[in-house]
Design a protein around this motif. Structure first.
Motif, short mmCIF file in Angstrom:
data_model
loop_
_atom_site.label_atom_id
_atom_site.label_comp_id
_atom_site.label_asym_id
_atom_site.label_seq_id
_atom_site.Cartn_x
_atom_site.Cartn_y
_atom_site.Cartn_z
N ARG A 122 34.58 -48.11 81.23
CA ARG A 122 35.31 -49.37 81.42
C ARG A 122 34.44 -50.57 81.08
NH1 ARG A 122 38.55 -50.29 86.92
NH2 ARG A 122 39.79 -48.67 85.92
N GLU A 123 33.17 -50.53 81.48
CA GLU A 123 32.27 -51.64 81.15
C GLU A 123 32.07 -51.74 79.65
OE1 GLU A 123 29.42 -51.68 85.14
OE2 GLU A 123 28.99 -50.30 83.49
N ARG A 136 34.80 -53.63 77.84
CA ARG A 136 34.73 -55.09 77.96
C ARG A 136 33.85 -55.69 76.88
NH1 ARG A 136 33.52 -54.90 83.61
NH2 ARG A 136 31.54 -55.87 83.12
#
Length: 199
Positions: A93-94, A97
């Motif tokens: 998920r990071e 980004r």
């Protein structure tokens, strides 16, 4: 609004595919003096179907805003790069980004390598300085921009009615009472805002 035969003037987000396409169709020649509408802003209308409605997308370009946005973008990329260089691991998920600006190769244990994705960064930078307003009216770009800029005044007026003249709830039971209360509220607002009230 189209289904109800209402005229509209609404802002459009520049990352939407149809909006990007409209910007791309006029971007190359938009700074021609024939497209200058004053205050350093250039504009050109693109007629077509947008969001399922026949309308005109007015594409505006502000060179000064473009330079500011490019500086902000560069600072954002530098800041994100600094955070990445200090991180030992990333979650999936990071990593997502950061993929707006970087090509990230993520290993199974969370370790990673990265480098700037200049194609993506340039694509974002290419939209700098552009903003779009969609309308189904025959107004010119200058007229559309004037109407759109008045929205702040209208929003402030409604905010004043709700928060300073206590019009959050009308609390009436008949149309005549509602009309009367609204009339008095707008009269009070006109008096407090220094504007002349006309029925």
């Amino acid at each position: 609004m189209t289904g109800a035969s209402l005229d509209f003037v609404v802002g459009a987000v520049t990352h939407h595919r149809q909006v990007r396409r409209a910007i791309g169709s006029v971007a190359e020649g938009i700074t021609s003096m024939r497209n200058r509408i004053g205050q350093g802003v250039y504009a050109k209308g693109v007629a077509g179907t947008f969001y399922g409605a026949a309308a005109t997308m007015h594409v505006f370009y502000d060179p000064e805003a473009s330079e500011r946005q490019r500086r902000d973008l560069f600072r954002t990329v530098e800041s994100a790069e600094c955070r990445l260089s200090q991180a030992a691991r990333l979650t999936g998920r990071e990593a997502e980004r950061y993929r707006a600006y970087f090509d990230i190769r993520l290993a199974g244990d969370g370790t990673f390598t990265f480098e700037r994705d200049y194609d993506r960064i340039d694509a974002i930078a290419a939209r700098s300085g552009f903003f779009c307003i969609l309308t189904n009216t025959p107004m010119t770009s200058t007229e559309v921009l004037d109407v759109y800029r008045k929205r702040d005044m209208l929003e402030k007026g409604f905010d004043d009615l709700k928060n300073h003249i206590d019009m959050r709830r009308v609390r009436t039971h008949t149309t005549a009472t509602t009309d009367g209360k609204l009339f008095l509220a707008f009269a009070a607002y006109s008096g407090t805002s220094g504007q002349v009230f006309r029925k």
